[in-house]
Write a protein that holds these residues in place. Structure first.
Motif, PDB file in Angstrom:
ATOM      1  N   GLN A 167       0.920  -1.269   0.007  1.00  0.00           N
ATOM      2  CA  GLN A 167       0.053   0.078  -0.140  1.00  0.00           C
ATOM      3  C   GLN A 167       0.907   1.395   0.120  1.00  0.00           C
ATOM      4  O   GLN A 167       2.035   1.083   0.678  1.00  0.00           O
ATOM      5  CB  GLN A 167      -0.692  -0.043   1.172  1.00  0.00           C
ATOM      6  CG  GLN A 167      -1.784  -1.144   1.487  1.00  0.00           C
ATOM      7  CD  GLN A 167      -2.479  -1.294   2.781  1.00  0.00           C
ATOM      8  OE1 GLN A 167      -1.961  -0.627   3.665  1.00  0.00           O
ATOM      9  NE2 GLN A 167      -3.444  -1.927   2.903  1.00  0.00           N
ATOM     10  N   THR A 168       0.352   2.156  -0.857  1.00  0.00           N
ATOM     11  CA  THR A 168       1.262   3.438  -0.389  1.00  0.00           C
ATOM     12  C   THR A 168       0.266   4.893  -1.095  1.00  0.00           C
ATOM     13  O   THR A 168      -0.833   4.566  -1.457  1.00  0.00           O
ATOM     14  CB  THR A 168       2.258   3.464  -1.850  1.00  0.00           C
ATOM     15  OG1 THR A 168       2.944   4.646  -1.827  1.00  0.00           O
ATOM     16  CG2 THR A 168       2.095   2.885  -3.061  1.00  0.00           C
ATOM     17  N   ALA A 169       0.902   5.842  -0.584  1.00  0.00           N
ATOM     18  CA  ALA A 169      -0.162   7.136  -0.719  1.00  0.00           C
ATOM     19  C   ALA A 169       1.053   7.765  -1.564  1.00  0.00           C
ATOM     20  O   ALA A 169       2.008   8.125  -1.643  1.00  0.00           O
ATOM     21  CB  ALA A 169      -0.272   7.964   0.274  1.00  0.00           C
TER      22      ALA A 169
ATOM     23  N   VAL B 275      -0.631   3.107   3.513  1.00  0.00           N
ATOM     24  CA  VAL B 275      -0.945   4.438   3.083  1.00  0.00           C
ATOM     25  C   VAL B 275      -0.655   5.504   4.542  1.00  0.00           C
ATOM     26  O   VAL B 275      -0.219   6.541   4.179  1.00  0.00           O
ATOM     27  CB  VAL B 275      -2.421   4.502   2.754  1.00  0.00           C
ATOM     28  CG1 VAL B 275      -2.993   5.966   2.644  1.00  0.00           C
ATOM     29  CG2 VAL B 275      -2.676   3.904   1.411  1.00  0.00           C
ATOM     30  N   SER B 278       3.067   5.856   4.523  1.00  0.00           N
ATOM     31  CA  SER B 278       3.598   6.921   3.559  1.00  0.00           C
ATOM     32  C   SER B 278       3.096   8.348   3.798  1.00  0.00           C
ATOM     33  O   SER B 278       3.978   8.986   3.567  1.00  0.00           O
ATOM     34  CB  SER B 278       2.653   6.592   2.164  1.00  0.00           C
ATOM     35  OG  SER B 278       2.844   5.302   1.708  1.00  0.00           O
ATOM     36  N   GLN B 279       1.893   8.465   4.270  1.00  0.00           N
ATOM     37  CA  GLN B 279       1.408  10.033   4.828  1.00  0.00           C
ATOM     38  C   GLN B 279       2.503  10.383   6.069  1.00  0.00           C
ATOM     39  O   GLN B 279       2.679  11.622   6.116  1.00  0.00           O
ATOM     40  CB  GLN B 279       0.052   9.944   5.400  1.00  0.00           C
ATOM     41  CG  GLN B 279      -0.966   9.904   3.947  1.00  0.00           C
ATOM     42  CD  GLN B 279      -2.377   9.497   4.305  1.00  0.00           C
ATOM     43  OE1 GLN B 279      -2.592   8.880   5.518  1.00  0.00           O
ATOM     44  NE2 GLN B 279      -3.113   9.665   3.403  1.00  0.00           N
ATOM     45  N   LEU B 280       2.860   9.366   7.030  1.00  0.00           N
ATOM     46  CA  LEU B 280       3.589   9.829   7.793  1.00  0.00           C
ATOM     47  C   LEU B 280       5.026  10.286   7.450  1.00  0.00           C
ATOM     48  O   LEU B 280       5.607  11.401   7.912  1.00  0.00           O
ATOM     49  CB  LEU B 280       3.854   8.594   8.910  1.00  0.00           C
ATOM     50  CG  LEU B 280       5.098   8.733   9.932  1.00  0.00           C
ATOM     51  CD1 LEU B 280       4.627   9.420  10.915  1.00  0.00           C
ATOM     52  CD2 LEU B 280       5.334   7.380  10.770  1.00  0.00           C
ATOM     53  N   GLU B 282       5.678  11.297   4.412  1.00  0.00           N
ATOM     54  CA  GLU B 282       5.353  12.806   4.082  1.00  0.00           C
ATOM     55  C   GLU B 282       5.555  14.073   4.865  1.00  0.00           C
ATOM     56  O   GLU B 282       6.236  14.779   4.784  1.00  0.00           O
ATOM     57  CB  GLU B 282       4.077  12.770   2.942  1.00  0.00           C
ATOM     58  CG  GLU B 282       3.992  13.844   2.152  1.00  0.00           C
ATOM     59  CD  GLU B 282       2.719  13.786   1.521  1.00  0.00           C
ATOM     60  OE1 GLU B 282       2.162  14.712   1.069  1.00  0.00           O
ATOM     61  OE2 GLU B 282       2.191  12.770   1.029  1.00  0.00           O
ATOM     62  N   LEU B 283       4.822  13.732   6.188  1.00  0.00           N
ATOM     63  CA  LEU B 283       4.826  14.551   7.139  1.00  0.00           C
ATOM     64  C   LEU B 283       6.331  14.777   7.802  1.00  0.00           C
ATOM     65  O   LEU B 283       6.733  16.003   7.910  1.00  0.00           O
ATOM     66  CB  LEU B 283       3.926  14.013   8.306  1.00  0.00           C
ATOM     67  CG  LEU B 283       2.447  14.464   8.313  1.00  0.00           C
ATOM     68  CD1 LEU B 283       1.690  13.611   9.194  1.00  0.00           C
ATOM     69  CD2 LEU B 283       2.252  15.779   8.142  1.00  0.00           C
ATOM     70  N   LEU B 284       7.119  13.818   7.709  1.00  0.00           N
ATOM     71  CA  LEU B 284       8.361  13.632   8.179  1.00  0.00           C
ATOM     72  C   LEU B 284       9.616  14.260   7.227  1.00  0.00           C
ATOM     73  O   LEU B 284      10.484  14.545   7.506  1.00  0.00           O
ATOM     74  CB  LEU B 284       8.732  12.361   8.919  1.00  0.00           C
ATOM     75  CG  LEU B 284       7.897  11.851  10.088  1.00  0.00           C
ATOM     76  CD1 LEU B 284       8.475  10.704  10.487  1.00  0.00           C
ATOM     77  CD2 LEU B 284       8.096  13.003  11.209  1.00  0.00           C
TER      78      LEU B 284
END
Lengths: 181, 420
Positions: A167-169, B275, B278-280, B282-284
């Motif tokens: 899974q990825t964003a 997901v 990935s968002q973490l 991105e935040l970091l």
């Protein structure tokens, strides 16, 4: 607690963003996603030769207004949007070599259906679901989000991908339209 | 040119202290740069490894990241629980292949205790979708039985058959003990390199049983239910921290996520672990960028020092260079000599930095893993590190052109008799 020291930093950084997220979710509609003008969400599920796409966009980004059409010009815009959303292959182009064909399309929006739409907060959304069937699943490695050409007001597409690789964003913009997984 | 090399080496040896210190500066800055890159990469890999087979993590509605970090990585703060009825309804959903309920809150000597079911040993996946393996013993079957993660067993020296007591709550000393109901170690898991290694696993019923005569975080005074009698009570859990969900088809994951969000009996959410991570990241990303910039600046400072030292030595070496010229060295030989000296120091610094980074990872790796649960790998540099090394070498070579060019100009102007 010493174990989590670096992660506390992560949490501290992440919390404001997440708290904000909670706020946007609201309580009226349990799963209503964030409604931010100019930004849409795309959910991609790849399972063998089956490719499922779900586009969730504020109507503002694809239509320019979020109320039921009031005059001929707005009615024409709605009709045109219906036509655009019906042709999923022109909005999303999976890897050509994979030989994907659009198998199913579903568009859900109160406003497009002629209902008053636009909830109490005055915002309206559209959801479009596309299912592709691909002849060469091995070659299916990504897609091009061409919908930026159709919808100039769309500035950002937040993508969540679920595939055999995990899974990825990702985030796509008019200048970066290629998604790979 | 070939004849020049031994002379150049001897000349460099003559200036070994200043060059040596410069080499040290370049080495340390390269170590910093590579170390940060390694940490960044291994942190990402480590997190991704821990959730490889799970499609969704379901919990009470709140912050997705908090739920994920607490339930899967045992980090951060506890989130709200979800009712056992919801967990059961979830398991019965036609799209769901398996569920693993997780219940956290107790600990044993600083290690978290996880209440779960036998489904955990069957369905949990880590790394490249590997199942859990037993180094000794088997899953818990009886009530007061516990399965240890590899690190718990190794650090505390436990073997199957050992009897241990659990503490109420998480963190440090001075916690109330569940002393009246000891557990027997029945199994020890093989190492996974994930938070599983630091966890003690017991059945959900056992977790319920040790809290029967407890209320509000303390034993109820005067009430003591001995272990033999707990089976007379209803040991069905009332709630769990989170439920890991595996689906029959990946394509259903987003529909399932909406189904959970719309669940009527209580406010729930379903998090896609990959997901959310990935968002973490991105935040970091900003913090990572700052770290990288700082380490890049350290390299720049190291290289500036190198150029300064070579340039400064140039004035002392004008006579030396004049002698070389007198013996037939052409100005471009002089240029090459100086440029190569800087390049060689950079190359040596890069290689030494790589070595030092590897030594540090090997030396500190076990400590970092024990303290922070982060697995550092000392293997061959990845693409990120190779790019960083290449960048350092290129920058070092370019910077060394400066003293080379200056030496070239001086040797043209000075001719055989430099006026000092």
């Amino acid at each position: 607690m010493k174990r989590s020291a670096p992660l506390l930093l992560a949490l501290a950084l992440a919390m404001p963003a997440l708290a904000h997220d909670d706020h946007k979710h609201g309580h009226k509609h349990p799963h209503q996603h964030a409604h931010v003008h100019g930004q849409a969400e795309l959910k991609v599920a790849v399972d063998g030769g089956r490719l499922d796409l779900r586009l969730e966009s504020p109507l503002e980004a694809v239509l320019g207004f979020e109320h039921a059409p009031r005059n001929d010009k707005e009615r024409a815009a709605v009709a045109s949007l219906r036509k655009t959303l019906a042709v999923g292959e022109q909005l999303f182009a999976p890897t050509t070599a994979a030989g994907c064909k659009l198998a199913e399309t579903r568009v859900i929006s109160d406003v497009l259906d002629g209902k008053p739409g636009a909830g109490e907060d005055g915002h309206g959304d559209v959801v479009a679901e596309y299912r592709f069937a691909c002849a060469q699943p091995d070659k299916l490695t990504g897609l091009e989000a061409r919908l930026f050409s159709n919808f100039p007001k769309l500035r950002r597409l937040d993508v969540q991908v679920v595939s055999g690789k995990g899974q990825t964003a990702r985030r796509l913009t008019p200048r970066m339209r290629l998604l790979s997984w | 040119m070939r004849a020049l090399l031994p002379l150049a080496l001897k000349s460099a040896w003559n200036r070994r202290y200043s060059l040596g210190l410069t080499l040290l500066a370049v080495t340390l800055s390269v170590t910093l740069l590579l170390g940060i890159e390694r940490l960044r990469q291994d942190a990402r890999d480590g997190f991704a490894q821990a959730v490889s087979g799970t499609d969704l993590v379901v919990g009470a509605r709140g912050s997705p990241l908090q739920l994920l970090l607490y339930s899967v990585f045992r980090m951060g703060e506890a989130s709200h629980n979800l009712g056992w009825d919801s967990a059961r309804a979830l398991a019965a959903h036609p799209a769901v292949a398996w569920t693993i309920p997780l219940s956290l809150g107790d600990s044993h000597r600083g290690y978290p205790v996880l209440g779960t079911t036998s489904a955990y040993f069957e369905h949990f996946r880590f790394g490249d979708r590997q199942p859990l393996a037993f180094a000794a013993g088997q899953p818990f079957a009886g009530l007061f039985e516990v399965v240890l993660g590899a690190e718990v067993a190794r650090k505390l020296g436990y073997r199957p058959g050992e009897r241990i007591t659990l503490s109420h709550g998480m963190g440090g000393e001075g916690l109330a003990e569940h002393g009246d109901k000891p557990f027997t170690v029945v199994g020890i898991l093989a190492p996974t390199g994930t938070p599983v290694d630091r966890t003690l696993h017991i059945g959900l019923e056992a977790l319920e049983a040790i809290h029967l005569d407890w209320q509000g975080g303390a034993p109820i005074p005067g009430l003591n239910i001995p272990p033999e009698l707990v089976k007379k009570f209803d040991l069905t859990p009332k709630s769990v921290t989170a439920v890991l969900v595996g689906l029959k088809s990946r394509a259903a994951v987003f529909a399932m996520q909406r189904h959970v969000a719309d669940y009527r009996d209580e406010p729930l959410m379903a998090v896609l672990p990959g997901v959310a991570l990935s968002q973490l990241w991105e935040l970091l990303g900003v913090a990572e960028g700052v770290l990288r910039a700082v380490s890049a600046l350290a390299v720049a400072a190291g290289l500036a020092g190198l150029v300064a030292v070579v340039l400064a030595s140039l004035d002392q070496r004008r006579r030396e260079l004049a002698i070389l010229r007198a013996n037939g060295a052409r100005p471009r030989d002089i240029f090459l000599l100086l440029a190569l000296e800087g390049g060689a120091v950079t190359l040596a610094g890069a290689l030494l930095g790589l070595t030092l980074r590897t030594v540090l990872v090997l030396g500190l790796g076990p400590w970092v893993q024990a303290e922070y649960g982060l697995v550092l790998r000392a293997d061959w540099p990845g693409s990120g590190e190779l790019y960083a090394l290449g960048g350092v070498l290129l920058a070092g070579l370019l910077a060394s052109l400066l003293p080379g060019w200056r030496a070239y100009r001086l040797s043209l102007a000075d001719g055989m008799t430099p006026r000092l």
